[in-house]
Scaffold this motif. Structure first.
Motif, PDB file in Angstrom:
ATOM      1  N   CYS A  99       0.833  -1.207   0.000  1.00  0.00           N
ATOM      2  CA  CYS A  99       0.000   0.000   0.000  1.00  0.00           C
ATOM      3  C   CYS A  99       0.866   1.255   0.000  1.00  0.00           C
ATOM      4  N   ARG A 100       2.013   1.201   0.676  1.00  0.00           N
ATOM      5  CA  ARG A 100       2.944   2.337   0.605  1.00  0.00           C
ATOM      6  C   ARG A 100       3.411   2.528  -0.832  1.00  0.00           C
ATOM      7  N   GLU A 101       3.724   1.418  -1.491  1.00  0.00           N
ATOM      8  CA  GLU A 101       4.192   1.466  -2.877  1.00  0.00           C
ATOM      9  C   GLU A 101       3.130   2.061  -3.792  1.00  0.00           C
ATOM     10  N   LEU A 102       1.877   1.717  -3.529  1.00  0.00           N
ATOM     11  CA  LEU A 102       0.772   2.199  -4.361  1.00  0.00           C
ATOM     12  C   LEU A 102       0.335   3.613  -3.979  1.00  0.00           C
ATOM     13  N   GLY A 103       0.796   4.096  -2.828  1.00  0.00           N
ATOM     14  CA  GLY A 103       0.405   5.416  -2.382  1.00  0.00           C
ATOM     15  C   GLY A 103      -1.054   5.490  -1.974  1.00  0.00           C
ATOM     16  N   GLN A 104      -1.576   4.388  -1.422  1.00  0.00           N
ATOM     17  CA  GLN A 104      -2.970   4.370  -0.996  1.00  0.00           C
ATOM     18  C   GLN A 104      -3.058   3.986   0.473  1.00  0.00           C
ATOM     19  N   LYS A 105      -4.207   4.265   1.079  1.00  0.00           N
ATOM     20  CA  LYS A 105      -4.396   3.928   2.479  1.00  0.00           C
ATOM     21  C   LYS A 105      -4.515   2.418   2.639  1.00  0.00           C
ATOM     22  N   VAL A 106      -4.125   1.942   3.812  1.00  0.00           N
ATOM     23  CA  VAL A 106      -4.158   0.518   4.099  1.00  0.00           C
ATOM     24  C   VAL A 106      -5.307   0.219   5.047  1.00  0.00           C
ATOM     25  N   ARG A 107      -6.025  -0.868   4.785  1.00  0.00           N
ATOM     26  CA  ARG A 107      -7.108  -1.273   5.668  1.00  0.00           C
ATOM     27  C   ARG A 107      -6.502  -2.025   6.851  1.00  0.00           C
ATOM     28  N   ALA A 108      -6.815  -1.585   8.062  1.00  0.00           N
ATOM     29  CA  ALA A 108      -6.161  -2.132   9.243  1.00  0.00           C
ATOM     30  C   ALA A 108      -7.136  -2.270  10.395  1.00  0.00           C
ATOM     31  N   THR A 109      -6.870  -3.245  11.247  1.00  0.00           N
ATOM     32  CA  THR A 109      -7.518  -3.356  12.541  1.00  0.00           C
ATOM     33  C   THR A 109      -6.553  -2.802  13.577  1.00  0.00           C
ATOM     34  N   VAL A 110      -6.987  -1.807  14.334  1.00  0.00           N
ATOM     35  CA  VAL A 110      -6.131  -1.175  15.341  1.00  0.00           C
ATOM     36  C   VAL A 110      -6.568  -1.643  16.714  1.00  0.00           C
ATOM     37  N   MET A 111      -5.636  -2.197  17.480  1.00  0.00           N
ATOM     38  CA  MET A 111      -5.963  -2.736  18.796  1.00  0.00           C
ATOM     39  C   MET A 111      -4.963  -2.274  19.842  1.00  0.00           C
ATOM     40  N   GLU A 112      -5.416  -2.282  21.078  1.00  0.00           N
ATOM     41  CA  GLU A 112      -4.529  -2.029  22.205  1.00  0.00           C
ATOM     42  C   GLU A 112      -3.916  -3.367  22.607  1.00  0.00           C
ATOM     43  N   MET A 113      -2.609  -3.503  22.488  1.00  0.00           N
ATOM     44  CA  MET A 113      -1.933  -4.764  22.781  1.00  0.00           C
ATOM     45  C   MET A 113      -0.592  -4.479  23.432  1.00  0.00           C
ATOM     46  N   THR A 114      -0.192  -5.358  24.344  1.00  0.00           N
ATOM     47  CA  THR A 114       1.159  -5.267  24.890  1.00  0.00           C
ATOM     48  C   THR A 114       2.135  -5.819  23.872  1.00  0.00           C
ATOM     49  N   GLU A 115       3.419  -5.579  24.106  1.00  0.00           N
ATOM     50  CA  GLU A 115       4.433  -6.105  23.190  1.00  0.00           C
ATOM     51  C   GLU A 115       4.401  -7.630  23.156  1.00  0.00           C
ATOM     52  N   GLU A 116       4.208  -8.251  24.326  1.00  0.00           N
ATOM     53  CA  GLU A 116       4.145  -9.715  24.393  1.00  0.00           C
ATOM     54  C   GLU A 116       2.949 -10.251  23.616  1.00  0.00           C
ATOM     55  N   GLU A 117       1.792  -9.627  23.789  1.00  0.00           N
ATOM     56  CA  GLU A 117       0.586 -10.057  23.070  1.00  0.00           C
ATOM     57  C   GLU A 117       0.763  -9.906  21.566  1.00  0.00           C
ATOM     58  N   ALA A 118       1.399  -8.809  21.166  1.00  0.00           N
ATOM     59  CA  ALA A 118       1.608  -8.565  19.746  1.00  0.00           C
ATOM     60  C   ALA A 118       2.528  -9.614  19.133  1.00  0.00           C
ATOM     61  N   LEU A 119       3.573  -9.998  19.857  1.00  0.00           N
ATOM     62  CA  LEU A 119       4.505 -10.999  19.352  1.00  0.00           C
ATOM     63  C   LEU A 119       3.837 -12.360  19.229  1.00  0.00           C
ATOM     64  N   ILE A 120       2.971 -12.701  20.190  1.00  0.00           N
ATOM     65  CA  ILE A 120       2.239 -13.967  20.103  1.00  0.00           C
ATOM     66  C   ILE A 120       1.312 -13.945  18.893  1.00  0.00           C
ATOM     67  N   ALA A 121       0.587 -12.849  18.706  1.00  0.00           N
ATOM     68  CA  ALA A 121      -0.309 -12.728  17.553  1.00  0.00           C
ATOM     69  C   ALA A 121       0.468 -12.804  16.247  1.00  0.00           C
ATOM     70  N   GLN A 122       1.620 -12.156  16.208  1.00  0.00           N
ATOM     71  CA  GLN A 122       2.473 -12.189  15.017  1.00  0.00           C
ATOM     72  C   GLN A 122       2.934 -13.611  14.719  1.00  0.00           C
ATOM     73  N   GLY A 123       3.347 -14.330  15.764  1.00  0.00           N
ATOM     74  CA  GLY A 123       3.817 -15.702  15.575  1.00  0.00           C
ATOM     75  C   GLY A 123       2.718 -16.640  15.125  1.00  0.00           C
ATOM     76  N   VAL A 124       1.526 -16.503  15.704  1.00  0.00           N
ATOM     77  CA  VAL A 124       0.411 -17.362  15.321  1.00  0.00           C
ATOM     78  C   VAL A 124       0.020 -17.118  13.870  1.00  0.00           C
ATOM     79  N   GLU A 125      -0.030 -15.855  13.473  1.00  0.00           N
ATOM     80  CA  GLU A 125      -0.357 -15.530  12.087  1.00  0.00           C
ATOM     81  C   GLU A 125       0.739 -16.031  11.150  1.00  0.00           C
TER      82      GLU A 125
END
Length: 309
Positions: free
Chosen positions: A111-137
């Motif tokens: 999306c940066r390359e295309l110069g357009q907005k990116v569709r995103a889910t924004v959440m409140e997460m700790t660093e540990e929670e984010a890393l677990i979510a990243q690993g599972v995905e």
């Protein structure tokens, strides 16, 4: 169709979202139960709703799960340009208010390359929670390679395990994120940190190659780190990743024959005692030195005969 990622670890990571403030609670109590339920439903949905945001406002996280997220990005850019972004990225809001990617780095870059907005889910997460979510995905992808998973483990331990007290927790986060045996975490960390990064980048992900070959490369690097860095420059880049890995192992296994440097003065030594002259010559030079001496002696004798009486 949007891909869904399952697992208790991800649910736990995504479950600790912010609750409505006290004012909102009071407003809900003043309304009828039906309206209150409707408002609560809207608030809960808003926590997980996607939105369009400027990709330049989203920063990369410290722990990467790909050696080069931009590798082969052209195909994804073309797909999003033609069909749009089908799967939203996950972004977390950090304590300082910044937006940080959790997963979907390639979609963000596209999306940066295309110069357009990116569709995103924004959440409140700790660093540990984010890393677990990243690993599972990351596990849900079809193409994670061993070395990329190992680098992810090493990144978690590097970022979260800076002290002896926090290292154990970092290892726990790593095996929860990748859903692997705890003993494998330490082994993957050793491999990822024991192979010079320039060599890993020269080889690439090497999809389809398991732990054993990478572990063999790691042990060879342990023996000679300097040589491992040299090998990174010698690997043919036109080979597929698995072949580049085999080439690295072969280059490090082969004994590099080095010819000992001999100073010029040591290759030919000339000594003299009275009328006796001795010459010690390097074996490789002996035939040429012998020819040169014979010619020199012949020339000296000829000049003596041709000289004045």
């Amino acid at each position: 169709m949007a891909r869904k990622v399952f697992g208790d670890s991800l649910k736990n990571a995504m479950g600790n979202t912010a609750t409505p403030d006290e004012g909102a609670d009071l407003d809900l109590k003043r309304t009828s139960p039906t309206v209150a339920r409707a408002q609560a439903s809207v608030l809960e949905e808003d926590k997980h709703a996607t939105r369009l945001i400027d990709p330049s406002t989203v920063r990369m996280s410290a722990v990467m799960d790909r050696i080069d997220p931009s590798d082969g990005l052209e195909e994804l850019v073309s797909s999003i340009r033609e069909h749009g972004q089908k799967v939203p990225i996950l972004v977390r809001r950090t304590q300082d208010g910044a937006l940080e990617i959790v997963y979907g780095r390639r979609r963000l870059l596209a999306c940066r390359e295309l110069g357009q907005k990116v569709r995103a889910t924004v959440m409140e997460m700790t660093e540990e929670e984010a890393l677990i979510a990243q690993g599972v995905e990351n596990n849900a992808r079809q193409d994670p390679s061993f070395i990329e998973r190992a680098l992810f483990v090493a990144g978690i331990i590097r970022e979260l395990g800076k002290t002896d007290e926090t290292r154990k927790n970092a290892q726990t986060i790593a095996y929860r994120a990748l859903q692997i045996d705890e003993s494998l975490v330490s082994r993957m960390n050793r491999i990822a940190t024991g192979i010079p990064m320039e060599l890993i980048q020269a080889i690439g992900p090497a999809h389809g190659v398991g732990r054993r070959v990478w572990e063999k490369l790691f042990r060879l690097c342990e023996k000679d780190v300097a040589r491992a860095r040299e090998v990174a420059r010698e690997i043919p880049r036109n080979l597929p990743g698995p072949d580049r890995l085999d080439a690295a192992v072969t280059l490090l296994t082969a004994t590099k024959v080095t010819t000992p440097k001999v100073e010029q003065g040591e290759r030919v030594k000339i000594g003299r005692k009275g009328n006796r002259i001795t010459i010690d010559v390097d074996p490789d030079l002996a035939p040429r030195v012998e020819d040169a001496i014979r010619k020199l002696i012949s020339e000296l004798l000829d000049r003596g005969q041709d000289g004045p009486e």
